[in-house]
Scaffold this motif. Sequence first.
Motif, PDB file in Angstrom:
ATOM      1  N   TYR A   6     -11.171 -29.106 -15.719  1.00 53.44           N
ATOM      2  CA  TYR A   6     -10.126 -29.733 -14.915  1.00 53.44           C
ATOM      3  C   TYR A   6      -9.631 -28.795 -13.833  1.00 53.44           C
ATOM      4  CZ  TYR A   6      -9.827 -33.900 -17.726  1.00 53.44           C
ATOM      5  OH  TYR A   6     -10.119 -35.086 -18.339  1.00 53.44           O
ATOM      6  N   LEU A  64     -25.145 -33.127  -8.119  1.00 51.89           N
ATOM      7  CA  LEU A  64     -25.405 -34.365  -7.409  1.00 51.89           C
ATOM      8  C   LEU A  64     -24.353 -34.778  -6.412  1.00 51.89           C
ATOM      9  CD1 LEU A  64     -27.145 -36.341 -10.202  1.00 51.89           C
ATOM     10  CD2 LEU A  64     -28.130 -35.361  -8.153  1.00 51.89           C
ATOM     11  N   VAL A  67     -18.085 -37.775  -8.216  1.00 52.69           N
ATOM     12  CA  VAL A  67     -17.685 -39.088  -8.714  1.00 52.69           C
ATOM     13  C   VAL A  67     -16.221 -38.992  -9.095  1.00 52.69           C
ATOM     14  CG1 VAL A  67     -18.188 -40.963 -10.305  1.00 52.69           C
ATOM     15  CG2 VAL A  67     -19.887 -39.210  -9.904  1.00 52.69           C
ATOM     16  N   ARG A  68     -15.432 -39.891  -8.561  1.00 52.19           N
ATOM     17  CA  ARG A  68     -14.003 -39.920  -8.901  1.00 52.19           C
ATOM     18  C   ARG A  68     -13.373 -38.544  -8.771  1.00 52.19           C
ATOM     19  NH1 ARG A  68     -13.603 -45.417 -11.468  1.00 52.19           N
ATOM     20  NH2 ARG A  68     -15.345 -46.162 -10.254  1.00 52.19           N
ATOM     21  N   LYS A 183     -31.258 -42.125 -13.382  1.00 50.88           N
ATOM     22  CA  LYS A 183     -30.012 -42.828 -13.048  1.00 50.88           C
ATOM     23  C   LYS A 183     -29.504 -43.612 -14.244  1.00 50.88           C
ATOM     24  CE  LYS A 183     -30.828 -43.865  -8.187  1.00 50.88           C
ATOM     25  NZ  LYS A 183     -30.884 -44.958  -7.203  1.00 50.88           N
ATOM     26  N   LYS A 187     -25.833 -42.888 -15.886  1.00 46.30           N
ATOM     27  CA  LYS A 187     -24.771 -43.889 -15.972  1.00 46.30           C
ATOM     28  C   LYS A 187     -24.256 -44.022 -17.404  1.00 46.30           C
ATOM     29  CE  LYS A 187     -23.432 -48.466 -14.826  1.00 46.30           C
ATOM     30  NZ  LYS A 187     -23.881 -49.836 -14.707  1.00 46.30           N
ATOM     31  N   LEU A 190     -22.086 -40.879 -18.279  1.00 44.17           N
ATOM     32  CA  LEU A 190     -20.752 -40.844 -17.674  1.00 44.17           C
ATOM     33  C   LEU A 190     -19.860 -41.934 -18.274  1.00 44.17           C
ATOM     34  CD1 LEU A 190     -21.635 -40.043 -13.955  1.00 44.17           C
ATOM     35  CD2 LEU A 190     -20.728 -38.501 -15.697  1.00 44.17           C
ATOM     36  N   THR A 194     -15.910 -41.958 -21.849  1.00 44.15           N
ATOM     37  CA  THR A 194     -14.677 -42.658 -22.181  1.00 44.15           C
ATOM     38  C   THR A 194     -14.547 -42.891 -23.677  1.00 44.15           C
ATOM     39  OG1 THR A 194     -15.810 -44.747 -21.905  1.00 44.15           O
ATOM     40  CG2 THR A 194     -14.650 -43.892 -19.996  1.00 44.15           C
ATOM     41  N   SER A 197     -13.909 -39.572 -27.505  1.00 43.20           N
ATOM     42  CA  SER A 197     -12.848 -38.873 -28.214  1.00 43.20           C
ATOM     43  C   SER A 197     -12.260 -39.667 -29.361  1.00 43.20           C
ATOM     44  CB  SER A 197     -11.737 -38.514 -27.252  1.00 43.20           C
ATOM     45  OG  SER A 197     -11.563 -39.563 -26.357  1.00 43.20           O
TER      46      SER A 197
ATOM     47  N   PHE B 148      -8.556 -39.617 -25.159  1.00 41.08           N
ATOM     48  CA  PHE B 148      -8.626 -38.570 -24.172  1.00 41.08           C
ATOM     49  C   PHE B 148      -8.951 -39.192 -22.813  1.00 41.08           C
ATOM     50  CE2 PHE B 148     -10.906 -34.962 -22.382  1.00 41.08           C
ATOM     51  CZ  PHE B 148      -9.906 -34.035 -22.543  1.00 41.08           C
ATOM     52  N   GLU B 149      -8.146 -38.905 -21.820  1.00 43.12           N
ATOM     53  CA  GLU B 149      -8.342 -39.637 -20.571  1.00 43.12           C
ATOM     54  C   GLU B 149      -9.557 -39.163 -19.790  1.00 43.12           C
ATOM     55  OE1 GLU B 149      -6.029 -41.249 -16.717  1.00 43.12           O
ATOM     56  OE2 GLU B 149      -4.953 -40.639 -18.510  1.00 43.12           O
ATOM     57  N   SER B 150     -10.469 -40.066 -19.543  1.00 42.36           N
ATOM     58  CA  SER B 150     -11.656 -39.717 -18.796  1.00 42.36           C
ATOM     59  C   SER B 150     -11.532 -40.201 -17.363  1.00 42.36           C
ATOM     60  CB  SER B 150     -12.880 -40.364 -19.431  1.00 42.36           C
ATOM     61  OG  SER B 150     -13.937 -40.351 -18.496  1.00 42.36           O
ATOM     62  N   PRO B 151     -11.984 -39.363 -16.441  1.00 40.01           N
ATOM     63  CA  PRO B 151     -11.953 -39.791 -15.041  1.00 40.01           C
ATOM     64  C   PRO B 151     -13.024 -40.841 -14.749  1.00 40.01           C
ATOM     65  CG  PRO B 151     -12.919 -37.609 -15.239  1.00 40.01           C
ATOM     66  CD  PRO B 151     -12.452 -37.999 -16.603  1.00 40.01           C
ATOM     67  N   PHE B 152     -13.871 -41.134 -15.727  1.00 48.06           N
ATOM     68  CA  PHE B 152     -15.009 -42.020 -15.463  1.00 48.06           C
ATOM     69  C   PHE B 152     -14.890 -43.351 -16.193  1.00 48.06           C
ATOM     70  CE2 PHE B 152     -16.396 -37.618 -15.339  1.00 48.06           C
ATOM     71  CZ  PHE B 152     -16.743 -37.535 -14.008  1.00 48.06           C
ATOM     72  N   ALA B 153     -13.662 -43.723 -16.487  1.00 48.48           N
ATOM     73  CA  ALA B 153     -13.455 -44.890 -17.338  1.00 48.48           C
ATOM     74  C   ALA B 153     -14.251 -46.109 -16.868  1.00 48.48           C
ATOM     75  CB  ALA B 153     -11.978 -45.217 -17.412  1.00 48.48           C
ATOM     76  N   GLU B 154     -14.228 -46.376 -15.574  1.00 41.88           N
ATOM     77  CA  GLU B 154     -14.941 -47.573 -15.125  1.00 41.88           C
ATOM     78  C   GLU B 154     -15.990 -47.242 -14.088  1.00 41.88           C
ATOM     79  OE1 GLU B 154     -11.429 -49.597 -14.224  1.00 41.88           O
ATOM     80  OE2 GLU B 154     -11.074 -49.848 -16.371  1.00 41.88           O
ATOM     81  N   ILE B 155     -16.928 -46.449 -14.502  1.00 42.98           N
ATOM     82  CA  ILE B 155     -17.953 -46.028 -13.554  1.00 42.98           C
ATOM     83  C   ILE B 155     -18.854 -47.215 -13.206  1.00 42.98           C
ATOM     84  CG2 ILE B 155     -19.595 -45.258 -15.328  1.00 42.98           C
ATOM     85  CD1 ILE B 155     -19.595 -42.765 -13.091  1.00 42.98           C
ATOM     86  N   THR B 156     -19.236 -47.307 -11.950  1.00 43.09           N
ATOM     87  CA  THR B 156     -20.023 -48.460 -11.494  1.00 43.09           C
ATOM     88  C   THR B 156     -21.428 -48.025 -11.069  1.00 43.09           C
ATOM     89  OG1 THR B 156     -19.355 -48.132  -9.212  1.00 43.09           O
ATOM     90  CG2 THR B 156     -17.945 -49.552 -10.564  1.00 43.09           C
ATOM     91  N   ASP B 157     -22.292 -49.023 -10.897  1.00 43.03           N
ATOM     92  CA  ASP B 157     -23.630 -48.744 -10.379  1.00 43.03           C
ATOM     93  C   ASP B 157     -23.561 -48.072  -9.016  1.00 43.03           C
ATOM     94  OD1 ASP B 157     -25.069 -49.693 -12.507  1.00 43.03           O
ATOM     95  OD2 ASP B 157     -25.161 -51.747 -11.739  1.00 43.03           O
ATOM     96  N   ASP B 159     -21.232 -46.069  -7.950  1.00 47.47           N
ATOM     97  CA  ASP B 159     -20.905 -44.655  -8.155  1.00 47.47           C
ATOM     98  C   ASP B 159     -22.171 -43.854  -8.427  1.00 47.47           C
ATOM     99  OD1 ASP B 159     -18.142 -44.824  -7.865  1.00 47.47           O
ATOM    100  OD2 ASP B 159     -17.835 -45.381  -9.965  1.00 47.47           O
ATOM    101  N   ILE B 160     -23.002 -44.386  -9.317  1.00 44.82           N
ATOM    102  CA  ILE B 160     -24.223 -43.685  -9.704  1.00 44.82           C
ATOM    103  C   ILE B 160     -25.180 -43.605  -8.514  1.00 44.82           C
ATOM    104  CG2 ILE B 160     -26.245 -43.751 -11.210  1.00 44.82           C
ATOM    105  CD1 ILE B 160     -23.859 -43.148 -12.809  1.00 44.82           C
ATOM    106  N   ASP B 161     -25.351 -44.737  -7.823  1.00 43.00           N
ATOM    107  CA  ASP B 161     -26.254 -44.731  -6.685  1.00 43.00           C
ATOM    108  C   ASP B 161     -25.811 -43.742  -5.618  1.00 43.00           C
ATOM    109  OD1 ASP B 161     -28.182 -46.469  -7.566  1.00 43.00           O
ATOM    110  OD2 ASP B 161     -27.084 -48.252  -6.918  1.00 43.00           O
ATOM    111  N   LEU B 163     -24.364 -41.006  -6.089  1.00 41.88           N
ATOM    112  CA  LEU B 163     -24.704 -39.654  -6.542  1.00 41.88           C
ATOM    113  C   LEU B 163     -26.132 -39.292  -6.162  1.00 41.88           C
ATOM    114  CD1 LEU B 163     -23.433 -39.109 -10.182  1.00 41.88           C
ATOM    115  CD2 LEU B 163     -22.731 -37.930  -8.114  1.00 41.88           C
ATOM    116  N   PHE B 164     -27.011 -40.285  -6.216  1.00 41.02           N
ATOM    117  CA  PHE B 164     -28.431 -39.994  -6.002  1.00 41.02           C
ATOM    118  C   PHE B 164     -28.895 -40.295  -4.588  1.00 41.02           C
ATOM    119  CE2 PHE B 164     -28.124 -40.239 -10.542  1.00 41.02           C
ATOM    120  CZ  PHE B 164     -29.029 -39.297 -10.985  1.00 41.02           C
TER     121      PHE B 164
END
Lengths: 197, 165
Positions: A6, A64, A67-68, A183, A187, A190, A194, A197, B148-157, B159-161, B163-164
């Motif tokens: 973090y 890469l 993200v967020r 990919k 996905k 990542l 969530t 934990s 535990f709070e994740s920054p990636f809770a609702e990761i989308t396609d 988002d992934i695309d 990245l690549f």
Amino acid sequence: MTFINYASREINCKIVYYGPGLCGKTTNLQWIYEKTNPNAKGKLISLATETDRTLFFDFLPLELGTVRGFKTRFHLYTVPGQVFYDASRKLILKGVDGVIFVADSQVERMDANVEAIDNLIVNLKSQGYDLLNIPYILQLNKRDLPNVATVDEMRKALSRKTPPEPVIEACAARGTGVFETLKGVAKLVLADLTKTS
Amino acid sequence: MAAPDIVMYEEEFNQIKGIIAKLRVDANSKVVFLVDKNGQQIAAHGEIEHLDTTSLASLTAGNVAATDGLARLIGEKEFSILFHEGEKDNIHISIVASRVILVVIFDERSSLGLVRLRVKKASEELNRVFSNIMAKVEKERANVGTTFESPFAEITDEDIDSLFS
Ligand SMILES: Nc1nc2c(ncn2[C@@H]2O[C@H](COP(=O)(O)OP(=O)(O)OP(=O)(O)O)[C@@H](O)[C@H]2O)c(=O)[nH]1
Ligand SMILES: [Mg+2]
């Protein structure tokens, strides 16, 4: 074991390519290495025998992008597929976040595929993981060869999850399906953060 | 997931950076770095501009993992220190807080004895920091049943695309 920093807003994930000897794990990494922008990748390290069989592991770090708001790194590893390197395979699974099983589509390699998946399940268990809960993709490699089993036959023999794991056809030697596989697992990994934990 | 994730917060990260910077000076060494057992670099200090620290981290972890395997084979719990001696540079590797690897690279300006001594002291400090981190992680998990709070809770396609791309 995902490592989230973090303080520097970084996240590092470990992906392992698993599968029988000569199925094309190292070839997957080589393709990714060749096709990735130089500033997004580190060195490809291959600890291999003189005949290019993986001896301990291949390693490719990818940086890469964001993200967020988190800088996302993937560390890709392959295991040595030859049966007698089992101790090394176990070690490499330590701290894994996602697994890609590379199956060799040739009919005569089907027994080797099954044996390798069973071995994966046992070795995951020895590290405290369950294949059923881990981000996992099944890649059917070497689709270009003439003597391959059908996709249906391979699903039947190799699928281990309910609902079934994503299955991707590939020809790693030409790059087909290689990034799609990566990919896919990225996905899942990542998204899985969530739930961990 | 089996092992708890390592999570690093600003406060502890700064403490760690402080400890390894001090160790580098005290041990008269070229580089000090900290890696987790899976080969992810946590922090590095010293002459690292021309050093491929990512590869170093992965190989160090591989080295430790292989040595741990050897130890278990002969009935030892672990070999807590590994030392590789080169013509000019040497590498001293030790395990801290049973989960992280502390690596010191040094040349003839220092000595194995000095490095060992200083590593021992720094390890005690690092132990303390890592147990703080683990306590924090546990606390955060226990908090009001929230995950535990994740920054990636609702990761989308997408988002992934991206990245690549
Ligand atoms: N025809 C064909 N050959 C492939 C394909 N993918 C890999 N190969 C070949 O298969 C051979 C073995 O590939 P590797 O990537 O070294 O196999 P590996 O899984 O890393 O093997 P180990 O390191 O022993 O576990 C090489 O000669 C590759 O060129 C493919 O999609 N089609
Ligand atoms: Mg290989």
